[in-house]
Design an enzyme around this catalytic site. Structure first.
Site, PDB file in Angstrom:
ATOM      1  N   PHE A  28     -34.661  -7.098 -51.158  1.00 48.85           N
ATOM      2  CA  PHE A  28     -34.714  -5.963 -52.091  1.00 48.85           C
ATOM      3  C   PHE A  28     -34.440  -6.424 -53.528  1.00 48.85           C
ATOM      4  O   PHE A  28     -35.101  -5.961 -54.470  1.00 48.85           O
ATOM      5  CB  PHE A  28     -33.698  -4.888 -51.698  1.00 48.85           C
ATOM      6  CG  PHE A  28     -33.973  -4.203 -50.381  1.00 48.85           C
ATOM      7  CD1 PHE A  28     -35.161  -4.395 -49.695  1.00 48.85           C
ATOM      8  CD2 PHE A  28     -33.021  -3.345 -49.823  1.00 48.85           C
ATOM      9  CE1 PHE A  28     -35.411  -3.761 -48.479  1.00 48.85           C
ATOM     10  CE2 PHE A  28     -33.258  -2.703 -48.617  1.00 48.85           C
ATOM     11  CZ  PHE A  28     -34.443  -2.910 -47.946  1.00 48.85           C
ATOM     12  N   ASP A  69     -34.693  -4.084 -33.702  1.00 53.94           N
ATOM     13  CA  ASP A  69     -33.889  -3.927 -34.907  1.00 53.94           C
ATOM     14  C   ASP A  69     -32.775  -2.920 -34.636  1.00 53.94           C
ATOM     15  O   ASP A  69     -33.054  -1.772 -34.261  1.00 53.94           O
ATOM     16  CB  ASP A  69     -34.783  -3.422 -36.049  1.00 53.94           C
ATOM     17  CG  ASP A  69     -34.057  -3.346 -37.374  1.00 53.94           C
ATOM     18  OD1 ASP A  69     -33.174  -4.184 -37.612  1.00 53.94           O
ATOM     19  OD2 ASP A  69     -34.372  -2.438 -38.166  1.00 53.94           O
ATOM     20  N   TYR A 105     -31.416 -15.961 -31.118  1.00 53.18           N
ATOM     21  CA  TYR A 105     -30.183 -15.974 -31.914  1.00 53.18           C
ATOM     22  C   TYR A 105     -29.049 -15.285 -31.163  1.00 53.18           C
ATOM     23  O   TYR A 105     -27.953 -15.832 -31.031  1.00 53.18           O
ATOM     24  CB  TYR A 105     -30.438 -15.288 -33.252  1.00 53.18           C
ATOM     25  CG  TYR A 105     -29.263 -15.333 -34.203  1.00 53.18           C
ATOM     26  CD1 TYR A 105     -28.821 -16.550 -34.734  1.00 53.18           C
ATOM     27  CD2 TYR A 105     -28.617 -14.168 -34.604  1.00 53.18           C
ATOM     28  CE1 TYR A 105     -27.759 -16.596 -35.616  1.00 53.18           C
ATOM     29  CE2 TYR A 105     -27.549 -14.205 -35.485  1.00 53.18           C
ATOM     30  CZ  TYR A 105     -27.125 -15.419 -35.999  1.00 53.18           C
ATOM     31  OH  TYR A 105     -26.065 -15.462 -36.876  1.00 53.18           O
TER      32      TYR A 105
END
Length: 325
Positions: A206, A286, A160
């Protein structure tokens, strides 16, 4: 700074990835201006539900196709020239990086080149939707457009990150050497109605977990931060860039920054859920922090995000409830 509206009634606009989360909201805004909009999507991650309300609108056409294969030559909606082309197509969530890596690379390279050629032929303004992922795991905070980034070119996220960086380089090459009227927007984390509940990003994950009463799974220790922008604000910023003569790249997002732990706890509170927050292993590469420097967006476009975070989050939660997610 005031940017005059450049595209409206009588203008034809092509939006790739038009059935996706952000592009579908962008199409709504373009049609509200009375633009004629053609959306192209192969529905790998986009959803027809996001544009169902537009199907009978004479200003809207939906074409099912993979833009990496080139625009279909037989479709009447694609026959006439476009005044603007917005390349918004690409799977974009961390989950997609491992399930759709080749598709991401193709849409960020081959498809970009096809669309750039079409923009040159049509004399259209070309807007490339890039990403804050172009900065990788940044060593500069907040991230300014002149920062070249800290990207692992062979990591899990590289399909990406590097596809978007290739698209940026291609767009600038056409701008410099073929005289293309183009712009690059670097989109930071965005949330709002129509998000995919299973796409692996923090907010939809979430919310879905909280509404189901499941544990909220936060990666690592939850201290990593993100700035989070409501989709209406992002769309307004993209349209300001489209209307301008700026080439970019220009960051678009919100400076409201918070930790993933705080985000999870806020969602539990706003949903009234009994869920508890748990912690899982961190994914590779991350980013530790992510927040845009909005100086260019403010000074060149007059952009300012205005939606209070909890207001936008409540609207997003209501959308998830409506869809019974």
């Amino acid at each position: 700074m005031v940017v005059a509206q450049r595209f409206g009634a009588g203008h034809r606009v092509l939006v790739t990835g038009g059935a996706g989360f952000v592009p579908s909201h962008l199409i709504d805004a373009l049609i509200a201006r009375s633009c004629t909009v053609v959306a192209v999507d192969n529905f790998v991650t986009g959803s027809k539900e996001n544009v169902t309300h537009l199907i009978d609108n004479p200003l809207f056409a939906l074409v099912e196709a993979d833009v990496a294969d080139g625009l279909p030559t037989h479709h009447p909606a694609l026959a006439d020239r476009f005044d603007a082309i917005l390349h918004m197509a690409s799977p974009a969530s961390p989950k997609d990086f491992t399930t759709l890596p080749i598709e991401i690379l193709r849409v960020g390279s081959i498809a970009t080149l096809h669309l750039l050629d079409r923009a040159v032929n049509d004399g259209a303004r070309f807007l490339m939707a890039s990403t804050s992922e172009a900065y990788g795991d940044p060593l500069v905070h907040p991230q300014v457009e002149t920062y070249w980034g800290n990207v692992n070119p062979v990591g899990i996220r590289s399909v990406y990150d590097e596809a978007k960086r290739f698209s940026e380089a291609s767009t600038m090459a056409y701008h410099r050497y073929r005289g293309l009227d183009s712009a690059i927007v670097r989109i930071f984390n965005t949330y709002g109605p129509r998000m995919r509940p299973d796409d692996g990003r923090a907010i939809p994950t979430f919310i879905a977990q909280a509404l189901r009463g499941e544990p909220i799974t936060v990666h690592g220790n939850g201290e990593q931060t993100r700035s989070i922008c409501y989709v209406d604000d992002l769309v307004r910023g993209i349209l300001l860039l489209l209307d301008s003569t700026e080439a970019g790249p220009i960051n678009c997002g919100d400076e409201h920054e918070m930790s993933m732990r705080d985000l999870a706890e806020t969602i539990v509170r706003l949903t009234g859920s009994s869920s508890t927050v748990t912690f899982t292993s961190r994914t590779a590469d991350d980013p530790e922090m992510r927040r845009p420097d909005l100086t260019l967006a403010r000074t060149r476009l007059g952009f300012e995000p205005v939606t209070p975070f909890e207001d936008g989050l409540r609207r997003t939660i209501d959308d998830f409830r409506r869809r019974a997610i």
